[in-house]
Design a protein around this motif. Structure first.
Motif, PDB file in Angstrom:
ATOM      1  N   ASN A  99      40.537  41.444  54.262  1.00 31.89           N
ATOM      2  CA  ASN A  99      41.932  41.171  54.659  1.00 31.89           C
ATOM      3  C   ASN A  99      42.645  40.236  53.691  1.00 31.89           C
ATOM      4  OD1 ASN A  99      41.465  42.699  56.900  1.00 31.89           O
ATOM      5  ND2 ASN A  99      40.941  40.933  58.182  1.00 31.89           N
ATOM      6  N   TYR A 100      42.213  40.274  52.457  1.00 35.29           N
ATOM      7  CA  TYR A 100      42.831  39.380  51.479  1.00 35.29           C
ATOM      8  C   TYR A 100      43.324  40.202  50.297  1.00 35.29           C
ATOM      9  CZ  TYR A 100      43.260  35.714  47.979  1.00 35.29           C
ATOM     10  OH  TYR A 100      43.733  34.881  47.012  1.00 35.29           O
ATOM     11  N   ASN A 101      44.590  40.034  49.972  1.00 35.89           N
ATOM     12  CA  ASN A 101      45.176  40.785  48.857  1.00 35.89           C
ATOM     13  C   ASN A 101      44.745  40.167  47.537  1.00 35.89           C
ATOM     14  OD1 ASN A 101      46.470  42.119  50.839  1.00 35.89           O
ATOM     15  ND2 ASN A 101      48.541  41.526  50.235  1.00 35.89           N
ATOM     16  N   LEU A 102      43.934  40.900  46.818  1.00 41.70           N
ATOM     17  CA  LEU A 102      43.490  40.402  45.514  1.00 41.70           C
ATOM     18  C   LEU A 102      44.717  40.266  44.611  1.00 41.70           C
ATOM     19  CD1 LEU A 102      40.664  40.282  43.844  1.00 41.70           C
ATOM     20  CD2 LEU A 102      41.573  42.352  42.855  1.00 41.70           C
ATOM     21  N   PRO A 103      44.971  39.077  44.036  1.00 41.00           N
ATOM     22  CA  PRO A 103      46.168  38.951  43.195  1.00 41.00           C
ATOM     23  C   PRO A 103      45.958  39.656  41.861  1.00 41.00           C
ATOM     24  CG  PRO A 103      45.187  36.812  43.700  1.00 41.00           C
ATOM     25  CD  PRO A 103      44.198  37.842  44.088  1.00 41.00           C
ATOM     26  N   VAL A 104      46.456  40.875  41.766  1.00 42.64           N
ATOM     27  CA  VAL A 104      46.195  41.704  40.577  1.00 42.64           C
ATOM     28  C   VAL A 104      46.775  41.093  39.311  1.00 42.64           C
ATOM     29  CG1 VAL A 104      45.850  43.919  41.692  1.00 42.64           C
ATOM     30  CG2 VAL A 104      48.152  43.113  41.263  1.00 42.64           C
ATOM     31  N   ALA A 105      47.767  40.203  39.467  1.00 42.53           N
ATOM     32  CA  ALA A 105      48.365  39.583  38.280  1.00 42.53           C
ATOM     33  C   ALA A 105      47.332  38.795  37.493  1.00 42.53           C
ATOM     34  CB  ALA A 105      49.493  38.661  38.704  1.00 42.53           C
ATOM     35  N   ARG A 106      46.235  38.458  38.147  1.00 40.08           N
ATOM     36  CA  ARG A 106      45.222  37.670  37.446  1.00 40.08           C
ATOM     37  C   ARG A 106      44.205  38.533  36.708  1.00 40.08           C
ATOM     38  NH1 ARG A 106      46.096  32.608  38.667  1.00 40.08           N
ATOM     39  NH2 ARG A 106      46.744  31.969  40.761  1.00 40.08           N
ATOM     40  N   LEU A 107      44.292  39.866  36.878  1.00 39.92           N
ATOM     41  CA  LEU A 107      43.297  40.728  36.234  1.00 39.92           C
ATOM     42  C   LEU A 107      43.246  40.559  34.707  1.00 39.92           C
ATOM     43  CD1 LEU A 107      43.270  44.103  38.186  1.00 39.92           C
ATOM     44  CD2 LEU A 107      41.307  42.695  37.597  1.00 39.92           C
ATOM     45  N   PRO A 108      44.412  40.456  34.021  1.00 35.94           N
ATOM     46  CA  PRO A 108      44.320  40.271  32.559  1.00 35.94           C
ATOM     47  C   PRO A 108      43.495  39.032  32.191  1.00 35.94           C
ATOM     48  CG  PRO A 108      46.557  40.863  33.208  1.00 35.94           C
ATOM     49  CD  PRO A 108      45.794  40.647  34.481  1.00 35.94           C
ATOM     50  N   ASP A 109      43.779  37.908  32.863  1.00 42.19           N
ATOM     51  CA  ASP A 109      43.023  36.684  32.536  1.00 42.19           C
ATOM     52  C   ASP A 109      41.544  36.825  32.902  1.00 42.19           C
ATOM     53  OD1 ASP A 109      45.121  35.414  31.441  1.00 42.19           O
ATOM     54  OD2 ASP A 109      45.718  34.368  33.287  1.00 42.19           O
ATOM     55  N   PHE A 110      41.280  37.614  33.926  1.00 36.58           N
ATOM     56  CA  PHE A 110      39.889  37.860  34.322  1.00 36.58           C
ATOM     57  C   PHE A 110      39.120  38.470  33.148  1.00 36.58           C
ATOM     58  CE2 PHE A 110      36.899  40.998  36.391  1.00 36.58           C
ATOM     59  CZ  PHE A 110      35.988  40.062  36.842  1.00 36.58           C
ATOM     60  N   PHE A 111      39.762  39.441  32.480  1.00 40.62           N
ATOM     61  CA  PHE A 111      39.062  40.071  31.357  1.00 40.62           C
ATOM     62  C   PHE A 111      39.010  39.166  30.138  1.00 40.62           C
ATOM     63  CE2 PHE A 111      39.134  43.753  34.001  1.00 40.62           C
ATOM     64  CZ  PHE A 111      37.870  44.253  33.734  1.00 40.62           C
ATOM     65  N   VAL A 112      40.000  38.285  30.003  1.00 39.07           N
ATOM     66  CA  VAL A 112      39.907  37.296  28.910  1.00 39.07           C
ATOM     67  C   VAL A 112      38.671  36.430  29.172  1.00 39.07           C
ATOM     68  CG1 VAL A 112      41.019  35.317  27.818  1.00 39.07           C
ATOM     69  CG2 VAL A 112      42.402  37.285  28.505  1.00 39.07           C
ATOM     70  N   ASP A 113      38.503  36.010  30.432  1.00 40.35           N
ATOM     71  CA  ASP A 113      37.332  35.186  30.780  1.00 40.35           C
ATOM     72  C   ASP A 113      36.035  35.939  30.488  1.00 40.35           C
ATOM     73  OD1 ASP A 113      38.904  33.131  31.600  1.00 40.35           O
ATOM     74  OD2 ASP A 113      38.798  33.608  33.749  1.00 40.35           O
ATOM     75  N   LEU A 114      36.000  37.230  30.836  1.00 41.13           N
ATOM     76  CA  LEU A 114      34.753  38.000  30.634  1.00 41.13           C
ATOM     77  C   LEU A 114      34.418  38.154  29.156  1.00 41.13           C
ATOM     78  CD1 LEU A 114      34.615  40.854  33.308  1.00 41.13           C
ATOM     79  CD2 LEU A 114      33.785  38.531  33.443  1.00 41.13           C
ATOM     80  N   THR A 115      35.438  38.251  28.312  1.00 44.17           N
ATOM     81  CA  THR A 115      35.126  38.423  26.880  1.00 44.17           C
ATOM     82  C   THR A 115      34.565  37.133  26.296  1.00 44.17           C
ATOM     83  OG1 THR A 115      37.404  37.895  26.396  1.00 44.17           O
ATOM     84  CG2 THR A 115      36.852  40.223  26.346  1.00 44.17           C
ATOM     85  N   GLN A 116      34.762  36.001  26.997  1.00 41.56           N
ATOM     86  CA  GLN A 116      34.274  34.725  26.450  1.00 41.56           C
ATOM     87  C   GLN A 116      32.926  34.300  27.014  1.00 41.56           C
ATOM     88  OE1 GLN A 116      37.657  32.393  27.438  1.00 41.56           O
ATOM     89  NE2 GLN A 116      38.819  33.073  25.648  1.00 41.56           N
ATOM     90  N   LEU A 117      32.262  35.208  27.709  1.00 43.82           N
ATOM     91  CA  LEU A 117      30.990  34.841  28.352  1.00 43.82           C
ATOM     92  C   LEU A 117      29.866  34.657  27.350  1.00 43.82           C
ATOM     93  CD1 LEU A 117      30.807  37.219  31.424  1.00 43.82           C
ATOM     94  CD2 LEU A 117      31.123  34.759  31.446  1.00 43.82           C
ATOM     95  N   GLU A 118      28.916  33.772  27.716  1.00 42.27           N
ATOM     96  CA  GLU A 118      27.698  33.655  26.894  1.00 42.27           C
ATOM     97  C   GLU A 118      26.670  34.594  27.493  1.00 42.27           C
ATOM     98  OE1 GLU A 118      26.165  29.816  25.854  1.00 42.27           O
ATOM     99  OE2 GLU A 118      28.153  28.924  26.118  1.00 42.27           O
TER     100      GLU A 118
END
Ligand SMILES: Nc1ncnc2c1ncn2[C@@H]1O[C@H](COP(=O)(O)OP(=O)(O)OP(=O)(O)O)[C@@H](O)[C@H]1O
Ligand SMILES: [Mg+2]
Length: 638
Positions: free
Chosen positions: A553-572
């Motif tokens: 019952n929680y609307n995932l804020p899709v506006a954050r998806l771009p930053d989510f992938f920026v975070d994933l590209t910086q993973l160790e």
């Protein structure tokens, strides 16, 4: 009948049998003396259930040779001096009664040597008096031997006849309980049998494993609760069984208060009631708790065998301990329902086509529902989640939104809980419990939501007890979603993204010059298995087709998806702990609300109530702004 004065010998024996009701009482007294003397290696020998011999050998401080003459006299002690000392007693003994009592109903011999003494001394005792003393060779420490217990109280011998086996088990039980709470090695030898039973281990958990076996030790949650100054509770630590642990043998409660083994009916009842909400009927918990309480708030002089203590504000102490354990239990991974939700109601992918259950997966009617607050999938399928941000999502199709009315038997699946035993995840969880704050967790767990205060500053008002707080729900949701990601790892429901979103497009929207990392495809099986993040190659580009469902019952804020992938590209990626922790944090950031409605904030806060272990880092995010007594003081003056 005329009144007459009792013979002192009879008085002594009556008093002794009040304190020493059976061999286990005598053993507990001499074991506690060794612990008071700082012993770290304690060897116990028992013959005929303790009736023939009870002997404790320790490596403690030893007894001064000059004190041996009065060792077994009544009211001789090195521990208590004034009645005031009783308020700050930090030793297990204090009355100077135990050895005196024992010596009236058995033959006692002592060999002891202090560090300073040149030789050890051996002394024998009868009815409180030393009968012989001589120097002998020996090492630092004390050996106390109690022979022929109850030899001169035939009624007691009769009452306990034929119980040597039972008595030995009781003795072993007390030794094991003390061994779990105290550092050091304990051993118990029965009737000169070959090998003694040794209880050793670096941690309490090692010792629990040794004594109660891996079936208990593998299902334990480590408890570390901060104290509550207002009720004199300094800390609570220990281990409790989780909701997966199933024992039909009866509950096992081990309570220590200020390192004293006690039986507490109030704690037992409170905890038993709590577990009845988490474990199936007929299952019992294992609980080992060590409570540290300001010594002036406990009365140790309540029971002749010192097995009870009176605690000031006992109800509040019990409530605090029970609430703390509940927080751990409700955060535990197991026993939850896992669901699948469509990200877009109009998605071309029907809900039931995702992750078809395998034969090993359980259906709802096989599961025990443990959380009545969790709604079924149908309840949120009827209120489809709409994308609220302008992002390229698969086209919507009015007709296919009918998928929200698929009958319940088709539209949801319940996946069986998969336990995760990764050391890296355990370490990340440990970090949280290391920094947990009982006070803040209590506020979050028991709050009532009042409403949104300022969306631009992400502030909401909550009430706890008679106090009003402002809570930064943005910051709090980061902690909440991170903890959900950690605890639900490999057990998430899913949010379907239909045909998927091109990751390159998302990164472009982010405005940061980052390209999709090839690691996303290399690690796709791991992302899928652990996080239900589905990354695929389609038409020569990487697409994201599925995300984990962290909160219903929680609307995932899709506006954050771009930053989510920026975070994933910086993973160790090479460091397991950093990688898994990084993904959990990226998911948490992805779920932080953007301009939420009051009811969305309430949804987050409700989830936090059940699942958040508030850490000290949240200290500045939960701020008290008013309290009722304070307001009264101010307004009554006006
Ligand atoms: N194993 C031991 N090592 C060192 N000192 C000991 C040991 N056992 C007994 N003592 C000494 O003997 C004294 C008397 O012991 P006893 O158990 O009778 O009384 P207590 O421990 O002082 O109080 P309580 O009756 O509440 O146990 C203790 O105060 C302690 O100084
Ligand atoms: Mg004692």
């Amino acid at each position: 009948m005329r009144i007459h004065r009792l013979d002192p010998d009879v008085v002594s024996k009556v008093a002794a049998t009040e304190i020493i009701g059976s061999p286990v009482n005598a053993l507990k007294e001499i074991l506690e003396n060794s612990l008071d003397a700082g012993a770290t290696n304690i060897e116990i020998a028992v013959k005929d259930g303790g009736f023939k011999l009870l002997q404790v050998t320790d490596n403690g401080d030893g007894i001064d040779q000059e004190d041996l003459a009065i060792l077994c006299e009544r009211h001789t002690t090195s521990k208590l001096k004034t009645i005031k000392d009783l308020e700050t007693m930090d030793t297990l003994g204090f009355r100077g009664e135990a050895l005196a009592s024992i010596s009236h109903i058995s033959h006692v011999s002592v060999v002891s040597k202090t560090k300073q003494a040149r030789t050890a001394t051996r002394a024998e005792y009868e009815a409180g008096k030393m009968t012989s003393q001589k120097p002998i060779a020996g090492v630092q420490g004390t050996v106390i031997a109690i022979k022929d217990l109850f030899f001169n109280t035939p009624s007691r011998v009769k009452a306990l006849k034929g119980r040597s086996n039972e008595e030995y088990q009781k003795i072993l039980d007390v030794v094991c309980r003390y061994a779990i709470n105290y550092a050091g090695t304990f051993s118990c030898r029965r009737d000169n049998s070959g090998q003694p039973y040794v209880i050793a281990g670096a941690t309490a958990k090692d010792k629990i494993r040794r004594v109660y076996g891996p079936s208990v030790a593998n299902d334990l949650i480590e408890i570390n609760l901060e104290g509550d100054e207002s009720i004199g509770l300094k800390s609570v630590s220990g281990y409790v069984s989780n909701a997966d642990y199933f024992s039909k043998k009866g509950a096992n409660f081990i309570f220590f208060v200020n390192d004293r083994l006690v039986s507490s009916e109030a704690l037992r009842r409170g905890i038993q009631k709590l577990y009845s909400q988490y474990v199936p009927k007929g299952a019992f918990p294992f609980v080992f708790l060590s409570l540290k309480i300001e010594s002036d708030r406990i009365d140790v002089n309540v029971h002749p065998s010192k097995r009870e203590v009176r605690i000031l504000d006992e109800t509040e102490v019990v409530d605090t301990v029970v609430a703390g354990i509940e927080q751990y239990l409700s955060n535990q991974d197991a026993g939850r329902k896992y669901k699948v939700q469509s990200f877009i109601a109009s998605s071309s992918m029907p809900i039931n086509s995702v992750d078809r259950p395998t034969a090993a997966q359980k259906y709802e009617h096989h599961l025990v529902r443990t959380d009545p607050q969790q709604s079924t999938l149908t309840s949120f399928a009827r209120t489809p989640i709409k994308p609220r941000e302008n992002i390229n999502l698969p086209p919507s199709d009015e007709e296919s939104s009918e998928s929200s009315s698929i009958p319940p038997s088709n539209d949801h699946q319940v996946l069986e809980f998969k336990p995760m035993a990764l050391a890296s995840i355990a370490a990340l969880k440990q970090e949280i419990s290391d920094h947990s704050s009982t006070k803040l967790t209590k506020i979050v767990t028991n709050h009532s939501y009042i409403g949104l205060v300022d969306v631009s500053k992400s502030l909401a008002a909550i009430q706890y007890d008679v106090r009003l707080y402002l809570i930064d729900y943005h910051e709090m949701s980061l902690h909440l979603f991170y903890q959900i990601a950690l605890t639900d790892l490999a057990n998430f429901g899913t949010v379907s993204l239909g045909d998927g979103l091109a990751i390159a497009d998302l990164l472009e929207i982010s405005g940061k010059a980052v390209k999709p990392s090839p690691m996303l495809l290399t690690m796709a099986p791991m992302l899928q298995d652990y996080f239900r993040i589905t990354v695929k190659e389609k038409d020569n580009q990487m697409v994201l087709t599925q995300l984990p469902l962290l909160l219903e019952n929680y609307n995932l804020p899709v506006a954050r998806l771009p930053d989510f992938f920026v975070d994933l590209t910086q993973l160790e990626w090479a460091d397991e702990q950093k990688c898994l922790g990084g993904i959990c944090m990226a998911l948490a950031k992805l779920h932080q609300p953007v301009a939420p409605s009051a009811s969305e904030v309430e949804t987050i806060l409700n989830s936090a109530k059940r699942r958040l272990v508030a850490t000290n880092q949240l200290g500045s995010s939960i701020v008290e702004i008013a309290n009722l007594p304070g307001l009264y003081r101010v307004f009554e003056r006006c």
